[in-house]
Design an enzyme around this catalytic site. Structure first.
Site, PDB file in Angstrom:
ATOM      1  N   LYS A  61       0.795  -1.230   0.000  1.00 29.42           N
ATOM      2  CA  LYS A  61       0.000   0.000   0.000  1.00 29.42           C
ATOM      3  C   LYS A  61       0.831   1.286   0.000  1.00 29.42           C
ATOM      4  O   LYS A  61       0.342   2.347   0.380  1.00 29.42           O
ATOM      5  CB  LYS A  61      -1.017   0.040   1.163  1.00 29.42           C
ATOM      6  CG  LYS A  61      -1.852  -1.194   1.332  1.00 29.42           C
ATOM      7  CD  LYS A  61      -2.371  -1.749   0.030  1.00 29.42           C
ATOM      8  CE  LYS A  61      -3.473  -0.921  -0.585  1.00 29.42           C
ATOM      9  NZ  LYS A  61      -3.890  -1.500  -1.897  1.00 29.42           N
ATOM     10  N   THR A  65       1.619  -0.182  -7.234  1.00 28.11           N
ATOM     11  CA  THR A  65       0.966  -0.263  -8.543  1.00 28.11           C
ATOM     12  C   THR A  65       1.266   0.987  -9.368  1.00 28.11           C
ATOM     13  O   THR A  65       1.484   0.906 -10.581  1.00 28.11           O
ATOM     14  CB  THR A  65      -0.560  -0.418  -8.357  1.00 28.11           C
ATOM     15  OG1 THR A  65      -0.791  -1.377  -7.323  1.00 28.11           O
ATOM     16  CG2 THR A  65      -1.238  -0.861  -9.631  1.00 28.11           C
ATOM     17  N   THR A 119       7.729  -7.203  -5.467  1.00 31.01           N
ATOM     18  CA  THR A 119       7.759  -7.910  -4.185  1.00 31.01           C
ATOM     19  C   THR A 119       7.411  -6.964  -3.047  1.00 31.01           C
ATOM     20  O   THR A 119       7.660  -5.756  -3.136  1.00 31.01           O
ATOM     21  CB  THR A 119       9.139  -8.542  -3.902  1.00 31.01           C
ATOM     22  OG1 THR A 119       9.039  -9.360  -2.746  1.00 31.01           O
ATOM     23  CG2 THR A 119      10.230  -7.503  -3.668  1.00 31.01           C
ATOM     24  N   HIS A 120       6.836  -7.537  -1.982  1.00 29.52           N
ATOM     25  CA  HIS A 120       6.648  -6.789  -0.731  1.00 29.52           C
ATOM     26  C   HIS A 120       7.551  -7.362   0.360  1.00 29.52           C
ATOM     27  O   HIS A 120       7.410  -7.010   1.529  1.00 29.52           O
ATOM     28  CB  HIS A 120       5.195  -6.883  -0.256  1.00 29.52           C
ATOM     29  CG  HIS A 120       4.213  -6.120  -1.086  1.00 29.52           C
ATOM     30  ND1 HIS A 120       4.460  -4.858  -1.571  1.00 29.52           N
ATOM     31  CD2 HIS A 120       2.950  -6.430  -1.499  1.00 29.52           C
ATOM     32  CE1 HIS A 120       3.406  -4.441  -2.259  1.00 29.52           C
ATOM     33  NE2 HIS A 120       2.486  -5.368  -2.231  1.00 29.52           N
ATOM     34  N   SER A 150      -4.286   3.008   4.579  1.00 28.90           N
ATOM     35  CA  SER A 150      -4.546   2.381   3.283  1.00 28.90           C
ATOM     36  C   SER A 150      -4.574   0.855   3.423  1.00 28.90           C
ATOM     37  O   SER A 150      -5.434   0.171   2.853  1.00 28.90           O
ATOM     38  CB  SER A 150      -3.461   2.816   2.290  1.00 28.90           C
ATOM     39  OG  SER A 150      -3.680   2.227   1.033  1.00 28.90           O
ATOM     40  N   THR A 239      -0.448   8.089 -15.646  1.00 27.70           N
ATOM     41  CA  THR A 239      -0.271   7.470 -14.330  1.00 27.70           C
ATOM     42  C   THR A 239      -0.860   8.350 -13.226  1.00 27.70           C
ATOM     43  O   THR A 239      -0.578   8.141 -12.048  1.00 27.70           O
ATOM     44  CB  THR A 239       1.219   7.164 -14.038  1.00 27.70           C
ATOM     45  OG1 THR A 239       1.970   8.373 -14.181  1.00 27.70           O
ATOM     46  CG2 THR A 239       1.764   6.114 -14.988  1.00 27.70           C
ATOM     47  N   VAL A 243      -6.811   8.642 -13.952  1.00 24.99           N
ATOM     48  CA  VAL A 243      -6.660   7.790 -15.147  1.00 24.99           C
ATOM     49  C   VAL A 243      -6.430   6.339 -14.722  1.00 24.99           C
ATOM     50  O   VAL A 243      -7.066   5.413 -15.249  1.00 24.99           O
ATOM     51  CB  VAL A 243      -5.526   8.311 -16.065  1.00 24.99           C
ATOM     52  CG1 VAL A 243      -5.272   7.340 -17.212  1.00 24.99           C
ATOM     53  CG2 VAL A 243      -5.883   9.684 -16.621  1.00 24.99           C
ATOM     54  N   ARG A 267      -8.254   3.938  -3.865  1.00 30.86           N
ATOM     55  CA  ARG A 267      -9.198   4.431  -2.862  1.00 30.86           C
ATOM     56  C   ARG A 267      -9.259   5.963  -2.852  1.00 30.86           C
ATOM     57  O   ARG A 267     -10.231   6.557  -3.278  1.00 30.86           O
ATOM     58  CB  ARG A 267      -8.771   3.864  -1.494  1.00 30.86           C
ATOM     59  CG  ARG A 267      -9.804   3.946  -0.395  1.00 30.86           C
ATOM     60  CD  ARG A 267      -9.232   3.319   0.868  1.00 30.86           C
ATOM     61  NE  ARG A 267      -7.992   3.989   1.251  1.00 30.86           N
ATOM     62  CZ  ARG A 267      -7.909   5.018   2.096  1.00 30.86           C
ATOM     63  NH1 ARG A 267      -9.000   5.460   2.683  1.00 30.86           N
ATOM     64  NH2 ARG A 267      -6.744   5.579   2.374  1.00 30.86           N
ATOM     65  N   LYS A 268      -8.205   6.629  -2.355  1.00 29.67           N
ATOM     66  CA  LYS A 268      -8.200   8.106  -2.309  1.00 29.67           C
ATOM     67  C   LYS A 268      -6.980   8.704  -2.996  1.00 29.67           C
ATOM     68  O   LYS A 268      -7.062   9.782  -3.573  1.00 29.67           O
ATOM     69  CB  LYS A 268      -8.238   8.590  -0.860  1.00 29.67           C
ATOM     70  CG  LYS A 268      -9.563   8.342  -0.159  1.00 29.67           C
ATOM     71  CD  LYS A 268      -9.613   9.116   1.157  1.00 29.67           C
ATOM     72  CE  LYS A 268     -10.923   8.886   1.873  1.00 29.67           C
ATOM     73  NZ  LYS A 268     -10.952   9.567   3.177  1.00 29.67           N
TER      74      LYS A 268
HETATM   75  P1  A3P Z   1      -5.031   4.806  -0.765  1.00 30.36           P
HETATM   76  O1  A3P Z   1      -5.615   3.556  -0.201  1.00 30.36           O
HETATM   77  O2  A3P Z   1      -4.501   5.713   0.314  1.00 30.36           O
HETATM   78  O3  A3P Z   1      -5.916   5.506  -1.710  1.00 30.36           O
HETATM   79  P2  A3P Z   1      -0.278  -0.319  -3.639  1.00 30.36           P
HETATM   80  O4  A3P Z   1      -0.291  -0.220  -5.106  1.00 30.36           O
HETATM   81  O5  A3P Z   1       1.092  -0.421  -3.030  1.00 30.36           O
HETATM   82  O6  A3P Z   1      -1.218  -1.366  -3.146  1.00 30.36           O
HETATM   83  O7  A3P Z   1      -0.783   1.088  -3.062  1.00 30.36           O
HETATM   84  C1  A3P Z   1      -2.135   1.464  -3.174  1.00 30.36           C
HETATM   85  C2  A3P Z   1      -2.257   2.909  -2.732  1.00 30.36           C
HETATM   86  O8  A3P Z   1      -1.651   3.744  -3.723  1.00 30.36           O
HETATM   87  C3  A3P Z   1      -3.712   3.347  -2.590  1.00 30.36           C
HETATM   88  O9  A3P Z   1      -3.729   4.369  -1.600  1.00 30.36           O
HETATM   89  C4  A3P Z   1      -3.968   3.896  -3.995  1.00 30.36           C
HETATM   90  O10 A3P Z   1      -5.064   4.751  -4.090  1.00 30.36           O
HETATM   91  C5  A3P Z   1      -2.638   4.647  -4.213  1.00 30.36           C
HETATM   92  N1  A3P Z   1      -2.388   4.929  -5.641  1.00 30.36           N
HETATM   93  C6  A3P Z   1      -2.369   4.060  -6.673  1.00 30.36           C
HETATM   94  N2  A3P Z   1      -2.153   4.702  -7.830  1.00 30.36           N
HETATM   95  C7  A3P Z   1      -2.017   6.012  -7.525  1.00 30.36           C
HETATM   96  C8  A3P Z   1      -1.801   7.193  -8.312  1.00 30.36           C
HETATM   97  N3  A3P Z   1      -1.680   7.147  -9.628  1.00 30.36           N
HETATM   98  N4  A3P Z   1      -1.738   8.383  -7.649  1.00 30.36           N
HETATM   99  C9  A3P Z   1      -1.860   8.440  -6.311  1.00 30.36           C
HETATM  100  N5  A3P Z   1      -2.083   7.371  -5.519  1.00 30.36           N
HETATM  101  C10 A3P Z   1      -2.161   6.154  -6.124  1.00 30.36           C
END
Ligand code: A3P
Length: 305
Positions: A61, A65, A119-120, A150, A239, A243, A267-268
Site C-alpha cells: 500500500k 501499482t 515484491t513486498h 490504506s 499514471t 486515469v 481508494r483516495k
Molecule cells: P489509498 O488507499 O490511500 O488511496 P499499492 O499499489 O502499493 O497497493 O498502493 C495502493 C495505494 O496507492 C492506494 O492508496 C492507492 O489509491 C494509491 N495509488 C495508486 N495509484 C495512484 C496514483 N496514480 N496516484 C496516487 N495514488 C495512487
C-alpha cells in the site's frame, strides 16, 4: 429488466464474497506472511534472478501499482496501448504471490527477459540471487500513518488477507509489526540501509504526489532511458490517480476476492488521510512509538499535507 438483473448479479456476487474465507497468516524467520507464501517458501527463496531483472519493492500500500505502471510505460517509451496489453499483475509477476493454481515464481520463470518483478518482502527475505546478479531495484516508501490507513481499508476489502478486525484492533497489530509482510519500521529502514551497497532507487509516495514529473524523471534515468519531454508528460498523465482508477489494467477490478463496495483498490490517492482515521490518543501513541523505532536511521518521511 436489465437493471434488475444487474442488481441481482451484484447481490449474488456479494453473497459469494461474504462466504469466502479470510486468508491465514504464518511466519518465516519471525516475519508474518501469507500462509500460502510460507508453504512455497523454499521455492521462492531459491528463485533464480537474471542480471537484467528489475525488481519493484515496497511495503504493501505504499504506491507499488503506481510505480509499476510508471515503469511499464517508461519501458514501452510511453506507448499507452502497449501498457494496456494485460492487467499489471500479468505484466509484472508478484514474486511471493502463491495461489492454488498459480504462483509468481512459475510466472516469472516462464517470462522472457528483460523482466520486471514485484515484491513486498522485507529486504532480508529477498531471494539471494537478486543480490548475486546485482539486479536493479526500485523501492517505494510511504509515510507510516497513511500507509497504515490504506492497508487497513485494503484488508477490509481483500479476502486473501486476514480479517483486520476493527480499526482500533488493527492499529495495535500494525504497530506491533504483526501484519502480513511484517513491521513497516523494519521494512523501510532495512531497505534504506541496503541502498548503500546495492543499486536501489529509493523513492517516496509523497514526492510522487508533489512532483510526479521530477520523480518519473528519476526513474527514467535509473533505467538508463532517454525519453522526450512530450513522452514524459504523457506518462505523467496516464499514471495520474484518476486515469489509473478508470483503467481496468491497473485498478484490480475483476478480482473476486476484492469487494469494491467496501473500498476501491484505488481508494483516495492522497496524503494526510490518516487525519480522518486516527484518534488523538492514537496519534500520540503512534508518535511516541515512531520516535523510538526511527531513532537509529537517517530516513525521514513527510506526514503533513
Ligand atoms: P489509498 O488507499 O490511500 O488511496 P499499492 O499499489 O502499493 O497497493 O498502493 C495502493 C495505494 O496507492 C492506494 O492508496 C492507492 O489509491 C494509491 N495509488 C495508486 N495509484 C495512484 C496514483 N496514480 N496516484 C496516487 N495514488 C495512487
Amino acid at each position: 429488466m436489465q437493471a434488475v438483473d444487474k442488481d441481482e448479479a451484484a447481490k449474488s456476487w456479494e453473497a459469494e464474497w461474504s462466504l469466502l474465507p479470510h486468508g491465514e497468516a504464518s511466519q518465516i524467520d519471525g516475519i508474518t506472511l501469507e500462509k500460502q507464501t510460507c508453504s512455497l517458501w523454499e521455492k521462492i527463496w531459491a528463485f533464480q534472478a537474471r542480471p537484467d531483472d528489475l525488481l519493484i519493492a515496497s511495503y504493501p500500500k505504499a504506491g507499488t501499482t503506481w510505480t509499476q505502471e510508471i515503469v511499464d510505460l517508461i519501458q514501452n517509451d510511453g506507448d499507452v496501448e502497449k501498457s494496456r496489453r494485460s492487467p499489471i499483475q500479468q505484466r509484472q509477476p508478484f514474486l511471493e504471490c502463491t495461489r492454488a493454481t498459480y504462483n509468481g515464481v512459475d510466472q516469472a520463470d516462464a517470462m522472457p527477459s528483460p523482466r520486471t518483478l514485484k515484491t513486498h518482502l522485507p529486504v532480508q527475505l529477498v531471494p539471494p540471487s537478486f543480490w548475486e546478479k546485482n539486479c536493479k531495484v526500485i523501492y517505494v516508501a510511504r509515510n507510516a500513518k497513511d500507509n497504515m490507513v490504506s492497508y487497513y481499508h485494503f484488508q477490509r476489502m481483500n479476502k486473501r488477507l486476514p480479517d483486520p478486525g476493527s480499526w482500533d484492533e488493527y492499529f495495535e497489530v500494525f504497530l506491533a509489526g504483526k501484519v502480513i509482510w511484517g513491521s513497516w519500521f523494519e521494512h523501510v529502514k532495512n531497505w534504506w540501509r541496503k541502498k548503500d551497497s546495492h543499486p536501489i532507487l529509493y523513492i517516496f509516495y509523497e514526492d510522487m504526489l508533489k512532483d510526479p514529473k521530477r520523480e518519473i524523471r528519476k526513474v527514467i534515468e535509473f533505467l538508463g532511458k532517454n525519453l522526450k519531454e512530450e513522452v514524459l508528460d504523457k506518462i505523467v498523465y496516464h499514471t495520474s490517480f484518476d486515469v489509473m482508477k478508470n483503467n481496468p489494467m491497473t485498478n484490480y477490478t475483476h478480482d473476486k476476492h476484492l469487494n469494491y463496495k467496501l473500498s476501491p483498490f484505488m481508494r483516495k490517492g492522497i496524503m494526510g488521510d490518516w487525519k480522518n482515521q486516527f484518534t488523538e490518543a492514537q496519534n500520540k501513541k503512534f508518535n511516541e512509538d515512531y520516535e523510538k523505532h526511527m531513532a537509529d536511521t537517517s530516513l525521514t518521511f513527510c506526514m503533513e499535507p
